[in-house]
Design a protein around this motif. Sequence first.
Motif, short mmCIF file in Angstrom:
data_model
loop_
_atom_site.label_atom_id
_atom_site.label_comp_id
_atom_site.label_asym_id
_atom_site.label_seq_id
_atom_site.Cartn_x
_atom_site.Cartn_y
_atom_site.Cartn_z
N HIS A 60 44.49 -40.57 -25.05
CA HIS A 60 44.16 -42.00 -25.02
C HIS A 60 43.56 -42.44 -23.68
N ARG A 61 43.56 -41.55 -22.67
CA ARG A 61 42.99 -41.89 -21.36
C ARG A 61 41.73 -41.07 -21.05
N ARG B 248 42.74 -48.69 -28.11
CA ARG B 248 44.02 -49.27 -27.65
C ARG B 248 44.52 -50.33 -28.63
#
Length: 438
Positions: free
Chosen positions: A148-149, A304
Amino acid sequence: MTTAETSARPPRTRYTKAVRDSGTRAWIVTGLLVVFMMVNFADKAVFGLAADEIRADLGLSATEFGLANSAFFLLFSVAAVAVGLLADRVSPKWLLLAMALLWSVAQVPAALGGGLAVLIGTRIVLGAAEGPAFPVAQQAALSWFPNHRRNLPGALVTLGVTLGVITAAPGLTWVIARHGWRAALWVLAAAGLLWAAAWLGCGADGHHRDAAADRAGVRSAPSGRSVAWAAYRRIFGSRTWIGTTVAYFTSYWVVALMLVWMPSYLRNGLGHSSETAGKLVAVPWALGAVALLAQAALTGWLMRRGVSSRWARGRVGAGLLLVAALCFLAVPFVAGTGAKTALLVAGFGIGGSFATVAITTVAELAPAERRGGALGTMNAVVTTAGLIAPTVVGRMIDSQGGSGYQNAVVLSAVLLLLGAVAAFALIDPARDATPADA
């Protein structure tokens, strides 16, 4: 406060510091990999910047010059697959170091002298050394971050491509104009050696490289040769991998033309001076950087908020290719050098910005232990565009004259439309992700 609570605090403090230090190291490594890609694409851009000088010096036709540039990609794809698979077993740190050293050595023969044969031979060696650069650099960067990063570091490493051309175009143009195109090769050889020294001291592999780090949802695959090839077959047969690869191929076609023929188009097709063309070459790369960062920000924002990769990556990427195709299609219908130049800049800049979508999509699709092979194989297929495009366009210029440049842009638009359709219709990593038992 109890004794137990007091004794528990130091380990927690040490853990917090370790996490903070790891985060700092992750961005240092990412920064070095950005510079790595800057040097990589400066190497690629130099022939386009010196196209007229090289052709005049060696007496080359447009087709012969295109052939010399296509030779760069002769082993590019093979090396991308081989080293991509090797990167699943060997530390990317050492692979990247070896590549940078070989780049520098490969510049030397042509810098010393020689004709078309030396040019082709050194470009083949350089291509073999640079073929695996992008997927291995991305793998090295992404290994420091959970899924997710990964959009931002992936985008930054891709941004190194843009920064390499933006910084190299005016500087190398100045060197070529005043000291000759061979002097520019010496500058690039020195840059590669300097980067290798910095990487030797500061480079490292991230802790998300191994399967145990797949807490973000990228699943591991068990070992074993037959199991490994079964996993690769699942990946390469998935609609997501096929759609991503087709779309990325069309985007890389644009990148190849931007590197090899855009400077000549600006000078010989649109009548810009060499100095102006040297400055204008950097503009689509700068626009591409903006598009790339905007895409990464939008994709991260959507994910997100729970939007699937099908939309956040696949359809956002499809939109980029569609906009670029429309810009190219408009070129024949506008009058004036300024309008044509603006459309070219927009088409090249936006059309060449699909790479981060492709890399992060395949990184999500493939289990950690197969990621290097999946990325390397995609890169190998995609970069065949660099093998084909320079020669095809060179022949179009030889046979059609100045109109060959414009017709090449229209051909690129058709390919980008195909890529947009493939990305829109086929990319869905959540549907196609390789099962843990594959």
